[in-house]
Scaffold this motif. Structure first.
Motif, PDB file in Angstrom:
ATOM      1  N   ILE A 187      58.600  46.528  60.700  1.00  0.00           N
ATOM      2  CA  ILE A 187      58.703  46.011  59.370  1.00  0.00           C
ATOM      3  C   ILE A 187      58.428  47.345  58.153  1.00  0.00           C
ATOM      4  CG2 ILE A 187      57.572  44.975  57.569  1.00  0.00           C
ATOM      5  CD1 ILE A 187      56.871  42.927  59.828  1.00  0.00           C
ATOM      6  N   VAL A 238      61.912  47.635  56.325  1.00  0.00           N
ATOM      7  CA  VAL A 238      61.658  47.049  55.150  1.00  0.00           C
ATOM      8  C   VAL A 238      61.271  48.187  54.011  1.00  0.00           C
ATOM      9  CG1 VAL A 238      60.439  45.227  53.726  1.00  0.00           C
ATOM     10  CG2 VAL A 238      61.246  44.744  56.006  1.00  0.00           C
ATOM     11  N   ARG A 295      60.818  34.739  54.202  1.00  0.00           N
ATOM     12  CA  ARG A 295      61.296  36.146  54.326  1.00  0.00           C
ATOM     13  C   ARG A 295      61.293  36.794  55.660  1.00  0.00           C
ATOM     14  NH1 ARG A 295      57.385  39.810  51.085  1.00  0.00           N
ATOM     15  NH2 ARG A 295      57.039  37.799  49.862  1.00  0.00           N
ATOM     16  N   GLU A 309      64.627  35.517  57.030  1.00  0.00           N
ATOM     17  CA  GLU A 309      65.813  36.402  56.052  1.00  0.00           C
ATOM     18  C   GLU A 309      65.910  37.902  56.868  1.00  0.00           C
ATOM     19  OE1 GLU A 309      66.558  38.648  51.876  1.00  0.00           O
ATOM     20  OE2 GLU A 309      64.923  36.761  52.071  1.00  0.00           O
ATOM     21  N   TYR A 310      64.808  38.397  57.165  1.00  0.00           N
ATOM     22  CA  TYR A 310      64.837  39.969  57.745  1.00  0.00           C
ATOM     23  C   TYR A 310      65.254  39.877  59.222  1.00  0.00           C
ATOM     24  CZ  TYR A 310      61.622  41.575  54.092  1.00  0.00           C
ATOM     25  OH  TYR A 310      61.059  41.888  52.897  1.00  0.00           O
ATOM     26  N   THR A 328      69.539  38.970  58.866  1.00  0.00           N
ATOM     27  CA  THR A 328      70.266  40.089  58.364  1.00  0.00           C
ATOM     28  C   THR A 328      70.198  41.286  59.153  1.00  0.00           C
ATOM     29  OG1 THR A 328      68.327  41.085  57.142  1.00  0.00           O
ATOM     30  CG2 THR A 328      69.777  39.613  55.811  1.00  0.00           C
ATOM     31  N   GLN A 379      67.695  43.356  59.564  1.00  0.00           N
ATOM     32  CA  GLN A 379      66.737  44.365  58.833  1.00  0.00           C
ATOM     33  C   GLN A 379      65.594  44.560  59.559  1.00  0.00           C
ATOM     34  OE1 GLN A 379      65.950  43.556  54.604  1.00  0.00           O
ATOM     35  NE2 GLN A 379      65.096  45.217  54.205  1.00  0.00           N
ATOM     36  N   VAL A 380      65.147  43.772  60.374  1.00  0.00           N
ATOM     37  CA  VAL A 380      64.032  43.692  61.273  1.00  0.00           C
ATOM     38  C   VAL A 380      64.384  42.875  62.481  1.00  0.00           C
ATOM     39  CG1 VAL A 380      61.401  43.388  61.661  1.00  0.00           C
ATOM     40  CG2 VAL A 380      62.364  43.985  59.531  1.00  0.00           C
TER      41      VAL A 380
END
Length: 356
Positions: free
Chosen positions: A193, A197, A312, A315-316, A319, A321-322
Motif C-alpha cells: 500500500i 498507493v 477501497r 478496488e485496489y 486494478t 494497484q495493490v
C-alpha cells in the motif's frame, strides 16, 4: 454442514451443525474462502471478551450468495444501489459499526463505540454456509467482488482494509522513507500500500524471524530487510537514512520493543502507527517524551476499518494497484482448518486461506 466452533480457549471443534436459515433481512452465503490471521490464533488460545460460545469463528470472508431475504433489496437496495441476486459474489466486512453513535455520525466508523464483529457476536466464515446479518447490510458492509478478483483475494480485503485505515492517518507522501515492523501478511500489505498507493520511497522490513523475513522479502521486495535478532534496528535505520530517521514507522507486530524502537528511529515530523496491539498483560512501553516533543512526532493508533475501506481494498486489488494473490501462499480445505492455525502461529506461510 461442517463448521469450526469455539467453545472455550483451546476447545475449538470442527463439527456438524445445522445449516443456517435466512431471515427476511439477511443474506445467506456459500463460503468460498475464509482466510486466517493472528487474531484467530489468539482466539483459539485465549478466547475473546466479545465472543459468546459456542460460536462459529472466522472473519475474513468471501462467498457466493445462495439466498436473499425477502426484505433485503427493498430495504437496502435503493439506499446503497445494490440489488443482490442468487449467484452474486460477495465480500463481508468483519468490524460492524452501528451507524448511529457519535463516532459513526462523525464519519469515524472504524472507532464506533458500539462496534460488533463477524465471528464474535455473529457466526463467522469457517463453515460451509453463513448468514450475513442485517447489522452488516444496514451499514453497506456486503460488497460485490469485481469480476477479475478471485474469492481468495477478496477474502484478503478485510485485513487489507485495516492497513488502508492505518495508512490513511499517516499522510504518507511520495518519497517518504517507511519502516515496517512485522514480516507477516499485514506487514507485506503495508509495504504494498505504501508503494502502490502513496508512492513511498525506500521501504525497510524488520522482523526477528529470519525465515519469515526471507519468505516475505521474496514476495514484496523491500529495499532492505533488517533482522532485529542480529542487529540494532534503530542504529541500522539511522545508518540507512544518513542519521535522519524514518518518515513513517508502522509496527505490525505485538511486541512492546518495536513501539519503543519506532519512537527512537522516527525522523523530525515522523508519523508512527501502533498497528499491532500489545498483550493485555503487558500493554505499557517506555516512551522518551522529549523525542516526541522536540521532533514533533505524530503517534497514531489503528486496528480496524470502516466499510468504505473494504470497498477501497477490493478496488485496489481489482486494478492491480495493490496485488495480494501472491501473498496467499497456502490454501487448505475446511477439514484441515486447525492445521491452518498452526501454520499461522509458526509463521510458515505469508497468508493462509481456508476453502470450505
Amino acid at each position: 454442514m461442517k463448521a469450526l466452533r469455539f467453545y472455550a480457549p483451546e476447545d475449538v471443534r470442527l463439527e456438524d451443525v445445522p445449516e443456517p436459515t435466512c431471515g427476511p433481512d439477511e443474506i445467506k452465503l456459500r463460503v468460498r474462502n475464509c482466510s486466517t490471521c493472528g487474531t484467530d490464533v489468539k482466539i483459539f488460545h485465549n478466547g475473546h471478551q466479545n465472543l459468546t460460545p459456542p460460536r462459529i469463528i472466522g472473519h475474513e470472508i468471501a462467498g457466493e450468495v445462495v439466498e436473499v431475504g425477502a426484505n433485503v433489496n427493498a430495504t437496502y437496495g435503493s439506499r446503497f444501489g445494490v440489488e443482490w441476486q442468487v449467484g452474486d459474489r460477495a465480500q463481508v466486512i468483519a468490524a460492524v459499526p452501528c451507524g448511529e453513535c457519535y463516532e459513526c455520525r462523525k464519519g469515524w466508523m472504524a472507532v464506533c463505540q458500539n462496534q460488533t464483529s463477524v465471528g464474535y457476536q455473529y457466526d463467522g466464515g469457517f463453515a460451509e454456509y453463513m448468514i450475513v446479518p442485517r447489522q452488516v447490510l444496514q451499514v453497506d458492509g456486503l460488497n460485490p467482488i469485481p469480476d477479475n478478483v478471485g474469492y481468495d483475494e477478496a477474502s484478503a480485503a478485510e485485513p487489507f482494509a485495516c492497513a488502508i485505515n492505518a495508512q490513511e492517518l499517516l499522510g504518507i507522501e511520495p518519497g517518504d522513507t517507511v519502516v515496517v515492523f512485522g514480516a507477516g501478511p499485514i506487514g507485506c500489505m503495508h509495504i504494498r500500500i505504501a508503494r502502490g498507493v502513496h508512492q513511498a520511497g525506500p521501504v525497510y522490513l524488520v522482523d526477528v524471524n529470519a525465515e519469515r523475513l526471507k519468505m516475505s522479502a521474496e514476495a514484496v521486495q523491500p529495499d532492505e530487510t533488517i533482522d532485529g535478532s542480529e542487529v540494532d534496528v534503530v542504529e541500522r535505520v539511522m545508518e540507512l537514512t544518513g542519521g535522519r530517521g524514518a518518515d513513517v514507522v508502522i509496527t505490525a507486530t505485538a511486541a512492546n520493543v518495536t513501539q519503543e524502537q519506532a519512537i527512537s528511529m522516527a525522523a523530525r515530523n515522523g508519523r508512527i502507527s501502533f498497528f499491532g496491539g500489545l498483550p493485555k498483560t503487558d500493554p505499557f512501553i517506555r516512551c522518551d517524551s522529549n523525542l516526541v516533543h522536540y521532533r514533533q512526532l505524530h503517534i497514531h493508533g489503528a486496528n480496524g476499518s470502516a466499510p468504505e475501506h473494504n470497498k477501497r481494498a477490493l478496488e485496489y486489488i481489482s486494478t492491480g494497484q495493490v496485488p495480494v494473490k501472491d501473498l496467499i501462499t497456502r490454501h487448505v480445505p475446511l477439514e484441515q482448518v486447525l492445521d491452518a492455525f498452526t501454520i499461522v502461529k509458526n509463521g510458515e506461510a505469508i497468508k493462509v486461506t481456508v476453502e470450505p
